[in-house]
Design a protein around this motif. Structure first.
Motif, PDB file in Angstrom:
ATOM      1  N   VAL A 109      -1.822   6.540  -8.422  1.00  0.00           N
ATOM      2  CA  VAL A 109      -1.908   7.649  -7.477  1.00  0.00           C
ATOM      3  C   VAL A 109      -0.550   7.873  -6.838  1.00  0.00           C
ATOM      4  O   VAL A 109       0.048   6.933  -6.293  1.00  0.00           O
ATOM      5  CB  VAL A 109      -2.951   7.371  -6.375  1.00  0.00           C
ATOM      6  N   LEU A 110      -0.059   9.109  -6.905  1.00  0.00           N
ATOM      7  CA  LEU A 110       1.166   9.512  -6.221  1.00  0.00           C
ATOM      8  C   LEU A 110       0.809  10.235  -4.923  1.00  0.00           C
ATOM      9  O   LEU A 110      -0.310  10.726  -4.763  1.00  0.00           O
ATOM     10  CB  LEU A 110       1.996  10.433  -7.122  1.00  0.00           C
ATOM     11  N   PRO A 111       1.755  10.351  -3.987  1.00  0.00           N
ATOM     12  CA  PRO A 111       1.436  10.935  -2.677  1.00  0.00           C
ATOM     13  C   PRO A 111       1.169  12.437  -2.709  1.00  0.00           C
ATOM     14  O   PRO A 111       1.390  13.134  -3.709  1.00  0.00           O
ATOM     15  CB  PRO A 111       2.701  10.633  -1.854  1.00  0.00           C
ATOM     16  N   GLU A 112       0.737  12.922  -1.570  1.00  0.00           N
ATOM     17  CA  GLU A 112       0.671  14.352  -1.268  1.00  0.00           C
ATOM     18  C   GLU A 112       2.069  14.953  -1.449  1.00  0.00           C
ATOM     19  O   GLU A 112       3.078  14.333  -1.136  1.00  0.00           O
ATOM     20  CB  GLU A 112       0.212  14.504   0.188  1.00  0.00           C
ATOM     21  N   LEU A 127       8.104   9.039   8.250  1.00  0.00           N
ATOM     22  CA  LEU A 127       6.765   8.935   7.684  1.00  0.00           C
ATOM     23  C   LEU A 127       6.353   7.469   7.638  1.00  0.00           C
ATOM     24  O   LEU A 127       7.184   6.582   7.438  1.00  0.00           O
ATOM     25  CB  LEU A 127       6.737   9.542   6.279  1.00  0.00           C
ATOM     26  N   ILE A 128       5.057   7.198   7.808  1.00  0.00           N
ATOM     27  CA  ILE A 128       4.625   5.826   8.070  1.00  0.00           C
ATOM     28  C   ILE A 128       4.527   4.930   6.838  1.00  0.00           C
ATOM     29  O   ILE A 128       4.527   3.717   6.967  1.00  0.00           O
ATOM     30  CB  ILE A 128       3.272   5.797   8.786  1.00  0.00           C
ATOM     31  N   GLY A 129       4.387   5.465   5.647  1.00  0.00           N
ATOM     32  CA  GLY A 129       4.141   4.589   4.501  1.00  0.00           C
ATOM     33  C   GLY A 129       2.752   3.987   4.587  1.00  0.00           C
ATOM     34  O   GLY A 129       1.765   4.679   4.792  1.00  0.00           O
ATOM     35  N   GLY A 130       2.654   2.662   4.432  1.00  0.00           N
ATOM     36  CA  GLY A 130       1.355   2.014   4.551  1.00  0.00           C
ATOM     37  C   GLY A 130       0.435   2.214   3.365  1.00  0.00           C
ATOM     38  O   GLY A 130      -0.791   2.108   3.502  1.00  0.00           O
ATOM     39  N   SER A 131       0.986   2.504   2.195  1.00  0.00           N
ATOM     40  CA  SER A 131       0.154   2.683   1.003  1.00  0.00           C
ATOM     41  C   SER A 131      -0.671   1.422   0.758  1.00  0.00           C
ATOM     42  O   SER A 131      -0.170   0.303   0.920  1.00  0.00           O
ATOM     43  CB  SER A 131       1.030   2.978  -0.209  1.00  0.00           C
ATOM     44  N   CYS A 132      -1.925   1.608   0.366  1.00  0.00           N
ATOM     45  CA  CYS A 132      -2.801   0.450   0.252  1.00  0.00           C
ATOM     46  C   CYS A 132      -3.951   0.702  -0.714  1.00  0.00           C
ATOM     47  O   CYS A 132      -4.240   1.849  -1.071  1.00  0.00           O
ATOM     48  CB  CYS A 132      -3.349   0.046   1.615  1.00  0.00           C
ATOM     49  N   ILE A 133      -4.603  -0.386  -1.098  1.00  0.00           N
ATOM     50  CA  ILE A 133      -5.797  -0.354  -1.934  1.00  0.00           C
ATOM     51  C   ILE A 133      -6.870  -1.125  -1.185  1.00  0.00           C
ATOM     52  O   ILE A 133      -6.646  -2.259  -0.744  1.00  0.00           O
ATOM     53  CB  ILE A 133      -5.532  -0.972  -3.308  1.00  0.00           C
ATOM     54  N   ASN A 187       1.208  12.390   3.545  1.00  0.00           N
ATOM     55  CA  ASN A 187       2.516  12.359   4.202  1.00  0.00           C
ATOM     56  C   ASN A 187       2.219  12.348   5.697  1.00  0.00           C
ATOM     57  O   ASN A 187       1.909  13.386   6.277  1.00  0.00           O
ATOM     58  CB  ASN A 187       3.348  13.606   3.894  1.00  0.00           C
ATOM     59  N   THR A 188       2.290  11.208   6.344  1.00  0.00           N
ATOM     60  CA  THR A 188       1.856  11.104   7.738  1.00  0.00           C
ATOM     61  C   THR A 188       3.028  10.784   8.652  1.00  0.00           C
ATOM     62  O   THR A 188       3.682   9.755   8.476  1.00  0.00           O
ATOM     63  CB  THR A 188       0.770  10.018   7.874  1.00  0.00           C
ATOM     64  N   PRO A 189       3.310  11.668   9.632  1.00  0.00           N
ATOM     65  CA  PRO A 189       4.421  11.406  10.560  1.00  0.00           C
ATOM     66  C   PRO A 189       4.114  10.225  11.467  1.00  0.00           C
ATOM     67  O   PRO A 189       2.975  10.037  11.911  1.00  0.00           O
ATOM     68  CB  PRO A 189       4.529  12.706  11.363  1.00  0.00           C
ATOM     69  N   GLY A 190       5.142   9.433  11.753  1.00  0.00           N
ATOM     70  CA  GLY A 190       4.973   8.290  12.632  1.00  0.00           C
ATOM     71  C   GLY A 190       5.104   8.641  14.096  1.00  0.00           C
ATOM     72  O   GLY A 190       4.657   7.883  14.964  1.00  0.00           O
ATOM     73  N   GLY A 247       1.243   6.995  -0.021  1.00  0.00           N
ATOM     74  CA  GLY A 247       1.977   7.863   0.891  1.00  0.00           C
ATOM     75  C   GLY A 247       3.469   7.896   0.606  1.00  0.00           C
ATOM     76  O   GLY A 247       3.988   7.139  -0.199  1.00  0.00           O
ATOM     77  N   LYS A 248       4.138   8.823   1.301  1.00  0.00           N
ATOM     78  CA  LYS A 248       5.591   8.772   1.406  1.00  0.00           C
ATOM     79  C   LYS A 248       5.943   7.951   2.633  1.00  0.00           C
ATOM     80  O   LYS A 248       5.149   7.826   3.563  1.00  0.00           O
ATOM     81  CB  LYS A 248       6.173  10.177   1.547  1.00  0.00           C
ATOM     82  N   ALA A 249       7.150   7.422   2.664  1.00  0.00           N
ATOM     83  CA  ALA A 249       7.551   6.533   3.755  1.00  0.00           C
ATOM     84  C   ALA A 249       9.009   6.756   4.109  1.00  0.00           C
ATOM     85  O   ALA A 249       9.796   7.270   3.312  1.00  0.00           O
ATOM     86  CB  ALA A 249       7.332   5.073   3.345  1.00  0.00           C
TER      87      ALA A 249
END
Length: 344
Positions: free
Chosen positions: A44-47, A269-275, A211-214, A258-260
């Protein structure tokens, strides 16, 4: 036999407005090759994976905006998608990727598609439903613009689950090797209605790019200006909270990519990609704010206990009590209490 599958969130570090799409796709391909070397079958790639989060910018004209959009009637035939999907097909990896879509009649959506390496074609499309932000730019300089409502319509495809063929190494108890999947994009993950729509279709795996702003107090609706570091810690916790809680409440796995980092040199951007597992456990998560492959081996049959017991919807849901959820949009508070006159 267990339905084992290796999945990956392909986190991207910053994608700047000055980066070209071919340069960004080079990064995608490096991530795909790394994932393939680890036995991954689904990534999975980000938005908005090809560009910066351009909705933070106000464009003077449509020509300036159009370079961020994919215009082709058939996305798979576009220069950028065809290169990416050709690589994914050669590696035998199914791929979910987010992008900005412009339709032939000029409508624009924040979209994602699912490419199947087995069939060598796109088998599903999703358009982001819950569009945050504003249509008009901020006037008081209180924070970064967030103009998604200006550039994107709410998605019109609904929350339709789909089956992806041959993504598990072994068939399950019903003989299937396919998986039931659904896609979400960024703000959608904060809305439990979206997850429940998928849960009611037996979803086993949610694929979510974001893509979530911190730090953006004006976007959150707050008047205070919390410390950016504390704010980012809170936003990261909320991100994981909604993914873990909704994975648990719908007995499904989730891959969130996500992007980070500091995009365009200013916007973090916060990152935090997870499963995440059907029990709400984080199985793997990003440890950097750059390009990173986050991998976990999952067993799709782990969705069965929750779906058959505590979240057996057929046994336990009380739909006659839920009408407010679909009949009402805004908040309607209960009547104010009337002061008692007893004893006067």
């Amino acid at each position: 036999m267990s339905r084992i599958l290796k999945v990956a969130a392909l986190q991207l570090g910053p994608v700047h407005a000055t980066d070209t799409k071919p340069e960004v796709i080079d990064r995608h391909i490096r991530l795909l090759r790394s994932a393939a070397s680890q036995g991954v079958r689904l990534a999975v790639l980000p938005e908005l994976a090809f560009t910066t989060f351009f909705a933070r910018h106000l464009f003077p004209d449509d020509v300036s905006l159009s370079s961020y959009l994919e215009h082709d009637l058939e996305v798979a035939k576009s220069e950028f998608f065809s290169r990416l999907f050709r690589e994914a097909g050669d590696l035998g990896i199914d791929l979910c990727v987010g992008y900005a879509e412009r339709t032939p009649d000029g409508r624009t959506f924040n979209s994602s598609v699912y490419f199947s390496a087995t069939t060598n074609e796109i088998i599903a499309k999703y358009r982001k439903v819950h569009i945050p932000g504003t249509r008009e730019p901020l006037k008081d300089g209180s924070g970064a613009h967030h103009l998604e409502k200006r550039y994107f319509e709410p998605g019109d495809l609904g929350f339709e689950a789909f089956r992806a063929p041959n993504v598990g190494e072994h068939p399950g108890s019903d003989g299937r090797k396919d998986a039931i999947m659904g896609m979400l994009i960024c703000n959608d993950r904060r809305w439990p209605e979206a997850w429940r729509c998928y849960g009611l279709q037996g979803v086993e795996l949610i694929l979510c790019g974001y893509n979530t702003p911190g730090y953006n107090p004006a976007f959150w609706g707050t008047t205070d200006s919390p410390d950016p570091e504390k704010a980012e810690t809170r936003i990261m916790a909320q991100h994981k909270l909604v993914v873990q809680a909704n994975s648990y409440m719908n007995s499904c796995f989730t891959v969130a990519a996500g992007k980070a980092g500091l995009e365009d040199g200013v916007h973090r951007l916060i990152g935090g990609s997870c499963i995440v597992s059907p029990d709400g456990d984080v199985l793997a998560e990003a440890v950097t704010e750059g390009d990173e492959v986050i991998v976990a081996e999952i067993d799709l049959d782990d969705c069965i206990p929750g779906k058959s017991k505590i979240f057996n919807f057929g046994e336990h849901r009380q739909v006659d009590k839920y009408s407010r959820i679909v009949d009402q949009v805004g908040v309607r508070e209960p009547p104010a209490l009337v002061a008692s006159t007893a004893g006067t």
